[in-house]
Motif scaffolding. Structure first.
Motif, PDB file in Angstrom:
ATOM      1  N   LEU A 175      -4.355  -4.153  -1.407  1.00  0.00           N
ATOM      2  CA  LEU A 175      -4.889  -3.990  -0.129  1.00  0.00           C
ATOM      3  C   LEU A 175      -6.481  -4.328  -0.422  1.00  0.00           C
ATOM      4  O   LEU A 175      -6.985  -3.949  -1.335  1.00  0.00           O
ATOM      5  N   ASP A 176      -7.072  -4.643   0.769  1.00  0.00           N
ATOM      6  CA  ASP A 176      -8.566  -4.947   0.936  1.00  0.00           C
ATOM      7  C   ASP A 176      -9.211  -3.412   1.195  1.00  0.00           C
ATOM      8  O   ASP A 176      -8.414  -2.527   1.550  1.00  0.00           O
ATOM      9  N   ARG A 177     -10.442  -3.228   1.270  1.00  0.00           N
ATOM     10  CA  ARG A 177     -11.065  -2.009   1.774  1.00  0.00           C
ATOM     11  C   ARG A 177     -10.739  -1.670   3.259  1.00  0.00           C
ATOM     12  O   ARG A 177     -11.072  -0.608   3.671  1.00  0.00           O
ATOM     13  N   ASP A 178     -10.295  -2.831   4.057  1.00  0.00           N
ATOM     14  CA  ASP A 178      -9.801  -2.498   5.427  1.00  0.00           C
ATOM     15  C   ASP A 178      -8.359  -2.088   5.323  1.00  0.00           C
ATOM     16  O   ASP A 178      -7.673  -2.180   6.586  1.00  0.00           O
ATOM     17  N   LEU A 179      -7.832  -1.964   4.110  1.00  0.00           N
ATOM     18  CA  LEU A 179      -6.429  -1.532   3.872  1.00  0.00           C
ATOM     19  C   LEU A 179      -5.591  -2.619   4.686  1.00  0.00           C
ATOM     20  O   LEU A 179      -4.296  -2.336   5.069  1.00  0.00           O
ATOM     21  N   LYS A 180      -5.818  -3.828   4.531  1.00  0.00           N
ATOM     22  CA  LYS A 180      -5.037  -5.048   4.887  1.00  0.00           C
ATOM     23  C   LYS A 180      -4.677  -5.710   3.530  1.00  0.00           C
ATOM     24  O   LYS A 180      -5.396  -5.742   2.608  1.00  0.00           O
ATOM     25  N   PRO A 181      -3.183  -6.379   3.775  1.00  0.00           N
ATOM     26  CA  PRO A 181      -2.546  -7.077   2.583  1.00  0.00           C
ATOM     27  C   PRO A 181      -3.546  -8.044   1.696  1.00  0.00           C
ATOM     28  O   PRO A 181      -4.172  -8.968   2.585  1.00  0.00           O
ATOM     29  N   ARG A 182      -3.851  -8.227   0.590  1.00  0.00           N
ATOM     30  CA  ARG A 182      -4.523  -9.174  -0.044  1.00  0.00           C
ATOM     31  C   ARG A 182      -3.610 -10.337  -0.381  1.00  0.00           C
ATOM     32  O   ARG A 182      -2.813 -10.152  -1.099  1.00  0.00           O
ATOM     33  N   ASN A 183      -3.864 -11.397  -0.008  1.00  0.00           N
ATOM     34  CA  ASN A 183      -2.926 -12.644  -0.413  1.00  0.00           C
ATOM     35  C   ASN A 183      -3.062 -13.152  -1.871  1.00  0.00           C
ATOM     36  O   ASN A 183      -2.213 -13.524  -2.304  1.00  0.00           O
ATOM     37  N   THR A 184      -4.220 -12.611  -2.645  1.00  0.00           N
ATOM     38  CA  THR A 184      -4.553 -13.103  -3.950  1.00  0.00           C
ATOM     39  C   THR A 184      -4.461 -11.871  -4.857  1.00  0.00           C
ATOM     40  O   THR A 184      -4.829 -11.953  -6.049  1.00  0.00           O
ATOM     41  N   THR A 185      -3.844 -10.662  -4.350  1.00  0.00           N
ATOM     42  CA  THR A 185      -3.532  -9.708  -5.314  1.00  0.00           C
ATOM     43  C   THR A 185      -2.883  -9.945  -6.767  1.00  0.00           C
ATOM     44  O   THR A 185      -1.813 -10.815  -6.678  1.00  0.00           O
ATOM     45  N   TRP A 186      -3.286  -9.194  -7.649  1.00  0.00           N
ATOM     46  CA  TRP A 186      -2.783  -9.747  -8.847  1.00  0.00           C
ATOM     47  C   TRP A 186      -1.370  -9.093  -9.293  1.00  0.00           C
ATOM     48  O   TRP A 186      -0.657  -9.203  -9.909  1.00  0.00           O
ATOM     49  N   VAL A 187      -1.207  -8.217  -8.159  1.00  0.00           N
ATOM     50  CA  VAL A 187       0.134  -7.081  -8.426  1.00  0.00           C
ATOM     51  C   VAL A 187       1.255  -8.137  -8.049  1.00  0.00           C
ATOM     52  O   VAL A 187       2.411  -7.905  -8.566  1.00  0.00           O
ATOM     53  N   GLN A 188       1.264  -9.271  -7.544  1.00  0.00           N
ATOM     54  CA  GLN A 188       2.264 -10.282  -7.405  1.00  0.00           C
ATOM     55  C   GLN A 188       2.509 -10.852  -8.896  1.00  0.00           C
ATOM     56  O   GLN A 188       3.974 -11.328  -8.772  1.00  0.00           O
ATOM     57  N   SER A 189       1.783 -10.815  -9.869  1.00  0.00           N
ATOM     58  CA  SER A 189       2.090 -11.382 -11.035  1.00  0.00           C
ATOM     59  C   SER A 189       2.170 -10.512 -12.391  1.00  0.00           C
ATOM     60  O   SER A 189       2.701 -10.897 -13.293  1.00  0.00           O
ATOM     61  N   ALA A 190       1.895  -9.208 -11.787  1.00  0.00           N
ATOM     62  CA  ALA A 190       1.763  -8.362 -13.075  1.00  0.00           C
ATOM     63  C   ALA A 190       1.340  -6.731 -12.485  1.00  0.00           C
ATOM     64  O   ALA A 190       1.327  -6.738 -11.309  1.00  0.00           O
ATOM     65  N   SER A 191       2.002  -5.921 -13.472  1.00  0.00           N
ATOM     66  CA  SER A 191       1.707  -4.516 -12.695  1.00  0.00           C
ATOM     67  C   SER A 191       0.178  -4.217 -13.355  1.00  0.00           C
ATOM     68  O   SER A 191      -0.204  -4.930 -14.301  1.00  0.00           O
ATOM     69  N   VAL A 192      -0.551  -3.535 -12.556  1.00  0.00           N
ATOM     70  CA  VAL A 192      -1.805  -3.501 -12.792  1.00  0.00           C
ATOM     71  C   VAL A 192      -2.368  -2.101 -12.652  1.00  0.00           C
ATOM     72  O   VAL A 192      -2.032  -1.065 -11.898  1.00  0.00           O
ATOM     73  N   LEU A 193      -2.930  -1.687 -13.817  1.00  0.00           N
ATOM     74  CA  LEU A 193      -3.320  -0.413 -14.049  1.00  0.00           C
ATOM     75  C   LEU A 193      -4.948  -0.434 -14.065  1.00  0.00           C
ATOM     76  O   LEU A 193      -5.784  -0.851 -14.921  1.00  0.00           O
ATOM     77  N   PHE A 194      -5.365   0.401 -13.267  1.00  0.00           N
ATOM     78  CA  PHE A 194      -6.917   0.608 -12.884  1.00  0.00           C
ATOM     79  C   PHE A 194      -7.229   1.894 -13.596  1.00  0.00           C
ATOM     80  O   PHE A 194      -6.535   2.829 -13.387  1.00  0.00           O
ATOM     81  N   VAL A 195      -8.274   2.036 -14.310  1.00  0.00           N
ATOM     82  CA  VAL A 195      -8.749   3.071 -14.987  1.00  0.00           C
ATOM     83  C   VAL A 195     -10.234   3.287 -14.516  1.00  0.00           C
ATOM     84  O   VAL A 195     -11.047   2.404 -14.691  1.00  0.00           O
ATOM     85  N   ASP A 196     -10.436   4.600 -14.368  1.00  0.00           N
ATOM     86  CA  ASP A 196     -11.825   4.891 -13.801  1.00  0.00           C
ATOM     87  C   ASP A 196     -12.511   5.033 -15.184  1.00  0.00           C
ATOM     88  O   ASP A 196     -12.504   6.549 -15.567  1.00  0.00           O
ATOM     89  N   ASN A 197     -13.370   4.080 -15.939  1.00  0.00           N
ATOM     90  CA  ASN A 197     -14.049   4.509 -17.310  1.00  0.00           C
ATOM     91  C   ASN A 197     -15.460   4.045 -17.167  1.00  0.00           C
ATOM     92  O   ASN A 197     -15.638   3.232 -16.352  1.00  0.00           O
ATOM     93  N   PRO A 198     -16.342   4.703 -17.811  1.00  0.00           N
ATOM     94  CA  PRO A 198     -16.279   5.739 -18.839  1.00  0.00           C
ATOM     95  C   PRO A 198     -15.973   6.730 -18.035  1.00  0.00           C
ATOM     96  O   PRO A 198     -16.166   7.085 -16.746  1.00  0.00           O
ATOM     97  N   VAL A 199     -15.756   8.126 -18.465  1.00  0.00           N
ATOM     98  CA  VAL A 199     -15.614   9.473 -17.956  1.00  0.00           C
ATOM     99  C   VAL A 199     -16.686   9.685 -16.942  1.00  0.00           C
ATOM    100  O   VAL A 199     -17.840   9.587 -17.585  1.00  0.00           O
ATOM    101  N   GLY A 200     -16.552  10.201 -15.727  1.00  0.00           N
ATOM    102  CA  GLY A 200     -17.429  10.371 -14.645  1.00  0.00           C
ATOM    103  C   GLY A 200     -17.704   9.302 -13.577  1.00  0.00           C
ATOM    104  O   GLY A 200     -18.181   9.583 -12.690  1.00  0.00           O
ATOM    105  N   THR A 201     -16.873   8.213 -13.961  1.00  0.00           N
ATOM    106  CA  THR A 201     -16.930   6.978 -13.053  1.00  0.00           C
ATOM    107  C   THR A 201     -15.804   7.646 -11.906  1.00  0.00           C
ATOM    108  O   THR A 201     -14.633   7.927 -12.515  1.00  0.00           O
ATOM    109  N   GLY A 202     -16.100   7.032 -10.667  1.00  0.00           N
ATOM    110  CA  GLY A 202     -15.135   7.009  -9.693  1.00  0.00           C
ATOM    111  C   GLY A 202     -14.335   8.533  -9.412  1.00  0.00           C
ATOM    112  O   GLY A 202     -15.360   9.271  -9.158  1.00  0.00           O
ATOM    113  N   TYR A 203     -13.149   8.513  -9.760  1.00  0.00           N
ATOM    114  CA  TYR A 203     -12.541   9.979  -9.599  1.00  0.00           C
ATOM    115  C   TYR A 203     -12.668  10.596 -10.929  1.00  0.00           C
ATOM    116  O   TYR A 203     -12.018  11.657 -11.125  1.00  0.00           O
ATOM    117  N   SER A 204     -12.709   9.805 -12.144  1.00  0.00           N
ATOM    118  CA  SER A 204     -12.917  10.630 -13.165  1.00  0.00           C
ATOM    119  C   SER A 204     -14.121  11.400 -13.162  1.00  0.00           C
ATOM    120  O   SER A 204     -15.039  11.383 -12.465  1.00  0.00           O
TER     121      SER A 204
END
Length: 440
Positions: A84-113
């Motif tokens: 999904l894009d930031r407007d929560l609309k489907p992204r045509n070029t998402t990598w999830v169509q070709s692979a499982s995708v693991l996002f990690v907020d690193n280093p510690v303190g980044t994002g939700y970490s």
């Protein structure tokens, strides 16, 4: 070590307004891993959503953002390659169509970490790599269905510098059996592998694109040489400050060129009084991390997404510690890691370098310079090869990229793209992903 893991579920069906169609469902999971005392790292997994293949028949990709302090779970996910894009609309070029995708907020303190104390922030690459080994060990133990699928690390910007160190540690962990996974390679996108080579080529690159005149070239070159002198003296904190001054020289002589795409307008953060009043680290943070936390994304991550995830502690704000992450790594900024890439190649790890034609902060000229410094035995043969043009599809006539590949090293030159290649050229980025993973 324990993992605060939420059981895999389905994408929340977001309401996009009256009459909006629901988003396609896709399996996800997310959670925290305590990688050190007081250091809590957040991850978010999207299972591959392909009409003809089960997720176990497709690779797993981990995406690492830059900064340091940029959120993979936020920016990489909703601005670049997530479903999904930031407007929560489907992204045509998402990598999830070709692979499982693991996002990690690193280093510690980044994002939700987050960290529970100021002494828990990472200060160097060794700590970053060690923390990620803790997360990956827990992830693959808790998700054994991914232990046998090909696992790739893809990265962007400073994420590439971290990815190189993480890949080396992971390869060693796999060899010793401490982490069970099918590590298949690392891809370094517009990566801060050799900061000095980037800085030294800013002037020539901008001059060749008519963004500097002779006087401006002289000023930028002089500023870059000061950075070089500090690096050669191994005075890396000083080199970081001089790097900021070199960027100021670029902005002053180019009418504020965008460091991330020379053909578009750059963000206003980091310019003018803010930098003067708060010092060079604040200026660098405003220029290179703050734009990854633009207001609309910040509202999304601290609003609807936070409510969806349900496990973010009340005391944690998405991106709330990113400035501390950035400043804690200040002594590491200007250190090169070309030697780590050499070690990866010598260990027969598949290494891919890809870069956007319109990127300035990590310009392609600089990437080519450090590649020529590799001690890799295959470099001479690689250098003699002609590159091959690429097209997004068979019915397209415009060249979208060039690439060269020899043994376990590949380089992609992505045209009409800046620093954030999947945002600028999503179709080509997806094609490159599939080529790297040998899906086409």
């Amino acid at each position: 070590m324990r993992s605060l893991k939420l059981a895999a579920g389905l994408v929340l069906i977001f309401t996009l307004g009256a009459g909006a169609a629901p988003v396609t469902e896709s399996k996800e999971s997310w959670g925290y891993v305590n990688v050190r005392d007081g250091a809590h790292m957040f991850w978010w997994l999207y299972y591959a959503n392909n009409p003809t293949k089960n997720f176990t028949q497709l690779p797993l990709v981990m995406w690492l953002q830059g900064g340091p302090g940029g959120s993979s779970c936020g920016f990489g996910n909703f601005e670049e390659i997530g479903p999904l894009d930031r407007d929560l609309k489907p992204r045509n070029t998402t990598w999830v169509q070709s692979a499982s995708v693991l996002f990690v907020d690193n280093p510690v303190g980044t994002g939700y970490s987050y960290t529970s104390g100021s002494d828990a922030f990472a200060k160097d690459l060794a700590t970053v790599a060690s923390d990620m080994m803790g997360l990956l060990k827990q992830f693959f133990q808790s998700n054994p269905e991914f232990q046998s699928v090909p696992f790739y690390i893809f990265s962007e910007s400073y994420g590439g510098k971290m990815a190189a160190a993480i890949a080396l540690s992971l390869n060693e962990a796999v060899q010793t059996g401490s982490i069970k996974c099918n590590f298949a390679g690392v891809a370094l996108g517009d990566s801060w592998i050799s900061p000095l080579d980037s800085v030294l080529t800013w002037g020539p690159y901008l001059y060749s694109t008519s963004l500097l005149d002779d006087r401006g070239l002289a000023e930028v070159t002089d500023a870059a040489k000061r950075v070089q002198e500090a690096v050669e003296r191994q005075e890396f904190d000083t080199a970081t400050e001089l790097w900021s001054r070199a960027e100021n020289a670029v902005e002053q002589n180019t009418n504020g060129v965008n460091f991330y795409n020379i053909l578009t307008k750059g963000p206003d953060e980091g310019k003018g009084n803010y930098a003067a009043q708060n010092g060079y680290l604040a200026s660098l943070y405003q220029r290179h991390v703050k734009p990854l936390h633009r207001q609309t994304l910040d509202q999304l991550m601290n609003g609807e997404i936070r409510k969806k995830l349900k496990i973010i502690p009340d005391s944690v704000t998405w991106g709330g510690q990113s400035a501390e992450v950035f400043s804690s790594m200040s002594g590491d900024f200007m250190k090169p890691v070309i030697d780590i890439v050499d070690q990866l190649l010598a260990a027969k790890v598949n290494v891919t370098v890809y870069n956007g034609q319109l990127d300035l902060i990590v310009d392609t000229m600089g990437q080519e310079v450090w590649v020529k410094k590799l001690k890799w035995a295959g470099l001479a043969s690689f250098s003699k090869m002609k590159w091959t043009p690429l097209y997004v599809s068979a019915d397209q006539s415009d060249t979208a990229a060039f690439y060269k590949s020899y043994e376990n090293f590949t380089f992609y030159w992505i045209l009409k793209a800046g620093h954030m290649i999947p945002s600028d050229q999503g179709d080509m980025a997806l094609k490159m992903l599939r080529m790297v993973m040998k899906l086409e």
